[in-house]
Motif scaffolding. Structure first.
Motif, PDB file in Angstrom:
ATOM      1  N   ASP A  30      -3.722  60.824  51.485  1.00 38.96           N
ATOM      2  CA  ASP A  30      -3.842  59.638  52.336  1.00 38.96           C
ATOM      3  C   ASP A  30      -3.896  58.418  51.421  1.00 38.96           C
ATOM      4  O   ASP A  30      -4.371  58.493  50.292  1.00 38.96           O
ATOM      5  N   GLY A  31      -3.374  57.325  51.898  1.00 38.46           N
ATOM      6  CA  GLY A  31      -3.330  56.093  51.126  1.00 38.46           C
ATOM      7  C   GLY A  31      -2.253  55.183  51.674  1.00 38.46           C
ATOM      8  O   GLY A  31      -1.894  55.283  52.854  1.00 38.46           O
ATOM      9  N   PRO A  32      -1.681  54.303  50.828  1.00 36.41           N
ATOM     10  CA  PRO A  32      -0.677  53.339  51.290  1.00 36.41           C
ATOM     11  C   PRO A  32       0.547  53.991  51.940  1.00 36.41           C
ATOM     12  O   PRO A  32       1.169  53.403  52.818  1.00 36.41           O
ATOM     13  N   GLY A  33       0.875  55.224  51.533  1.00 37.26           N
ATOM     14  CA  GLY A  33       2.029  55.928  52.100  1.00 37.26           C
ATOM     15  C   GLY A  33       1.723  56.656  53.389  1.00 37.26           C
ATOM     16  O   GLY A  33       2.615  57.216  54.013  1.00 37.26           O
ATOM     17  N   GLY A  34       0.448  56.666  53.791  1.00 36.19           N
ATOM     18  CA  GLY A  34       0.040  57.340  55.014  1.00 36.19           C
ATOM     19  C   GLY A  34      -0.645  58.659  54.743  1.00 36.19           C
ATOM     20  O   GLY A  34      -0.777  59.097  53.604  1.00 36.19           O
ATOM     21  N   MET A  35      -1.091  59.278  55.830  1.00 37.42           N
ATOM     22  CA  MET A  35      -1.785  60.560  55.745  1.00 37.42           C
ATOM     23  C   MET A  35      -0.770  61.663  56.023  1.00 37.42           C
ATOM     24  O   MET A  35       0.015  61.583  56.961  1.00 37.42           O
ATOM     25  N   ALA A  36      -0.815  62.716  55.192  1.00 32.59           N
ATOM     26  CA  ALA A  36       0.130  63.816  55.342  1.00 32.59           C
ATOM     27  C   ALA A  36      -0.456  65.073  54.716  1.00 32.59           C
ATOM     28  O   ALA A  36      -1.387  65.007  53.918  1.00 32.59           O
ATOM     29  N   GLY A  37       0.116  66.217  55.079  1.00 32.68           N
ATOM     30  CA  GLY A  37      -0.305  67.485  54.504  1.00 32.68           C
ATOM     31  C   GLY A  37       0.768  68.525  54.692  1.00 32.68           C
ATOM     32  O   GLY A  37       1.598  68.427  55.601  1.00 32.68           O
ATOM     33  N   VAL A  38       0.751  69.543  53.818  1.00 30.98           N
ATOM     34  CA  VAL A  38       1.743  70.607  53.876  1.00 30.98           C
ATOM     35  C   VAL A  38       1.125  71.899  53.342  1.00 30.98           C
ATOM     36  O   VAL A  38       0.307  71.866  52.416  1.00 30.98           O
ATOM     37  N   THR A  39       1.508  73.018  53.939  1.00 31.48           N
ATOM     38  CA  THR A  39       1.092  74.318  53.432  1.00 31.48           C
ATOM     39  C   THR A  39       1.825  74.583  52.124  1.00 31.48           C
ATOM     40  O   THR A  39       3.020  74.337  52.012  1.00 31.48           O
ATOM     41  N   CYS A  40       1.071  75.074  51.134  1.00 27.14           N
ATOM     42  CA  CYS A  40       1.632  75.234  49.797  1.00 27.14           C
ATOM     43  C   CYS A  40       0.999  76.447  49.119  1.00 27.14           C
ATOM     44  O   CYS A  40      -0.219  76.605  49.161  1.00 27.14           O
ATOM     45  N   SER A  41       1.824  77.284  48.500  1.00 26.48           N
ATOM     46  CA  SER A  41       1.274  78.428  47.774  1.00 26.48           C
ATOM     47  C   SER A  41       1.454  78.283  46.266  1.00 26.48           C
ATOM     48  O   SER A  41       0.972  79.116  45.510  1.00 26.48           O
ATOM     49  N   ALA A  42       2.129  77.243  45.831  1.00 25.01           N
ATOM     50  CA  ALA A  42       2.381  77.048  44.397  1.00 25.01           C
ATOM     51  C   ALA A  42       1.350  76.087  43.807  1.00 25.01           C
ATOM     52  O   ALA A  42       1.626  74.926  43.539  1.00 25.01           O
ATOM     53  N   VAL A  43       0.134  76.602  43.634  1.00 20.21           N
ATOM     54  CA  VAL A  43      -0.993  75.826  43.113  1.00 20.21           C
ATOM     55  C   VAL A  43      -1.678  76.676  42.052  1.00 20.21           C
ATOM     56  O   VAL A  43      -1.832  77.883  42.236  1.00 20.21           O
ATOM     57  N   ALA A  44      -2.094  76.051  40.960  1.00 18.91           N
ATOM     58  CA  ALA A  44      -2.785  76.800  39.901  1.00 18.91           C
ATOM     59  C   ALA A  44      -3.698  75.872  39.110  1.00 18.91           C
ATOM     60  O   ALA A  44      -3.457  74.667  39.034  1.00 18.91           O
ATOM     61  N   SER A  45      -4.714  76.467  38.496  1.00 20.82           N
ATOM     62  CA  SER A  45      -5.541  75.698  37.577  1.00 20.82           C
ATOM     63  C   SER A  45      -4.769  75.530  36.278  1.00 20.82           C
ATOM     64  O   SER A  45      -3.972  76.379  35.893  1.00 20.82           O
ATOM     65  N   VAL A  46      -5.019  74.416  35.598  1.00 22.77           N
ATOM     66  CA  VAL A  46      -4.384  74.142  34.308  1.00 22.77           C
ATOM     67  C   VAL A  46      -5.428  74.237  33.205  1.00 22.77           C
ATOM     68  O   VAL A  46      -5.255  74.954  32.235  1.00 22.77           O
ATOM     69  N   CYS A  47      -6.514  73.496  33.356  1.00 26.36           N
ATOM     70  CA  CYS A  47      -7.580  73.517  32.356  1.00 26.36           C
ATOM     71  C   CYS A  47      -8.864  73.003  32.989  1.00 26.36           C
ATOM     72  O   CYS A  47      -8.842  72.411  34.071  1.00 26.36           O
ATOM     73  N   ASP A  48      -9.986  73.222  32.280  1.00 27.86           N
ATOM     74  CA  ASP A  48     -11.261  72.727  32.798  1.00 27.86           C
ATOM     75  C   ASP A  48     -11.771  71.499  32.051  1.00 27.86           C
ATOM     76  O   ASP A  48     -12.768  70.910  32.438  1.00 27.86           O
ATOM     77  N   THR A  49     -11.090  71.115  30.975  1.00 28.57           N
ATOM     78  CA  THR A  49     -11.493  69.936  30.222  1.00 28.57           C
ATOM     79  C   THR A  49     -10.271  69.080  29.926  1.00 28.57           C
ATOM     80  O   THR A  49      -9.543  69.381  28.983  1.00 28.57           O
ATOM     81  N   PRO A  50      -9.961  68.097  30.720  1.00 23.93           N
ATOM     82  CA  PRO A  50     -10.635  67.746  31.978  1.00 23.93           C
ATOM     83  C   PRO A  50     -10.161  68.663  33.110  1.00 23.93           C
ATOM     84  O   PRO A  50      -9.062  69.240  33.026  1.00 23.93           O
ATOM     85  N   PRO A  51     -10.961  68.805  34.179  1.00 23.48           N
ATOM     86  CA  PRO A  51     -10.559  69.671  35.290  1.00 23.48           C
ATOM     87  C   PRO A  51      -9.224  69.211  35.883  1.00 23.48           C
ATOM     88  O   PRO A  51      -9.103  68.089  36.377  1.00 23.48           O
ATOM     89  N   THR A  52      -8.212  70.092  35.796  1.00 18.93           N
ATOM     90  CA  THR A  52      -6.856  69.727  36.199  1.00 18.93           C
ATOM     91  C   THR A  52      -6.196  70.909  36.902  1.00 18.93           C
ATOM     92  O   THR A  52      -6.362  72.048  36.488  1.00 18.93           O
ATOM     93  N   VAL A  53      -5.456  70.600  37.963  1.00 18.87           N
ATOM     94  CA  VAL A  53      -4.665  71.605  38.675  1.00 18.87           C
ATOM     95  C   VAL A  53      -3.212  71.155  38.705  1.00 18.87           C
ATOM     96  O   VAL A  53      -2.906  69.977  38.476  1.00 18.87           O
ATOM     97  N   LEU A  54      -2.321  72.115  38.988  1.00 16.88           N
ATOM     98  CA  LEU A  54      -0.930  71.747  39.212  1.00 16.88           C
ATOM     99  C   LEU A  54      -0.529  72.188  40.608  1.00 16.88           C
ATOM    100  O   LEU A  54      -1.019  73.190  41.130  1.00 16.88           O
ATOM    101  N   VAL A  55       0.321  71.394  41.209  1.00 19.32           N
ATOM    102  CA  VAL A  55       0.852  71.661  42.540  1.00 19.32           C
ATOM    103  C   VAL A  55       2.361  71.506  42.455  1.00 19.32           C
ATOM    104  O   VAL A  55       2.850  70.477  41.983  1.00 19.32           O
ATOM    105  N   CYS A  56       3.096  72.525  42.881  1.00 16.77           N
ATOM    106  CA  CYS A  56       4.561  72.465  42.912  1.00 16.77           C
ATOM    107  C   CYS A  56       5.000  72.306  44.357  1.00 16.77           C
ATOM    108  O   CYS A  56       4.556  73.056  45.229  1.00 16.77           O
TER     109      CYS A  56
END
Length: 173
Positions: A30-56
Motif C-alpha cells: 500500500d502507498g502512492p500506487g494503491g493497495m494491492a496483493g497477490v498469492t505468491c509461492s516464490a518467497v525465501a529468506s536471504v539473511c538475518d543481518t540485516p533481516p532480508t527476504v526475497l520475493v519473485c
C-alpha cells in the motif's frame, strides 16, 4: 546464449518444481500506487543481518508495478485455514482488488502494507533492490516489523503437486 545453454523445457521445469513443497503467501502493498496483493509461492529468506527476504513475481502481475511504485511489501505466510484467502488473491472469482481486503482481518504494521491477522507470520518490509530475471522481478526486501502467532497452534498452508496441503510434525527417531 547458444542452443546448448537453453537447459530444460518450461513444462519439464514446472513439472519438476510441482513436486516441491512451497509455503503459500499473500504479498501485499500500500502507498502512492494503491493497495494491492497477490498469492505468491516464490518467497525465501536471504539473511538475518540485516533481516532480508526475497520475493519473485511475474512482471505481468498488476501487483508487481504497484510494489515498484510503493517500495514496500508485506509477506503473509498463510495458515491452513486460509485457502480461501489464497484463492481470492490468486484472482479466483475475479474479485476487484479493493474488495479483496474486505474479506478477512487486515491491519497494518510500520510500512502501511496490509497484513493478515489470521496469517501464521507476517513480515513487513521495505524494498531495497529489484532486478529483472526472465519473466519475473526479484525483490530484495528489508524486514522492518513482524507479526507472528506463536501462542497458538496453526498449521501452514503449502502447495505441492499442484494442490493445497498442510504439514504435520514428524516423530523424532
Amino acid at each position: 546464449m547458444n542452443e546448448q545453454d537453453t537447459g530444460i523445457s518450461v513444462p519439464e521445469f514446472r513439472d519438476a518444481l510441482a513436486r516441491a513443497v512451497t509455503a503459500v503467501t499473500v504479498v501485499t502493498t500500500d502507498g502512492p500506487g494503491g493497495m494491492a496483493g497477490v498469492t505468491c509461492s516464490a518467497v525465501a529468506s536471504v539473511c538475518d543481518t540485516p533481516p532480508t527476504v526475497l520475493v519473485c513475481m511475474n512482471r505481468r502481475s498488476y501487483v508487481n508495478g504497484v510494489i515498484k511504485t510503493n517500495d514496500v511489501l508485506c509477506v503473509n505466510w498463510l495458515s491452513s485455514q486460509q485457502r480461501g484467502t489464497s484463492d481470492l488473491f490468486a484472482g479466483v472469482g475475479a474479485v476487484p482488488m479493493k474488495d479483496r481486503f474486505e474479506q478477512g482481518n487486515w491491519r497494518t504494521l510500520s510500512t502501511g502494507a496490509p497484513y493478515s491477522e489470521d496469517a501464521m507470520i507476517a513480515l513487513d518490509c521495505r524494498v531495497v533492490s529489484a532486478m529483472e530475471v526472465g519473466t519475473h522481478s526479484v525483490f530484495l526486501a528489508r524486514v522492518l516489523a513482524t507479526k507472528a502467532h506463536v501462542e497458538e497452534h496453526r498449521d501452514p498452508l503449502v502447495y505441492c503437486k499442484r494442490t493445497y496441503a498442510t504439514t504435520q510434525p514428524t516423530a523424532h527417531a
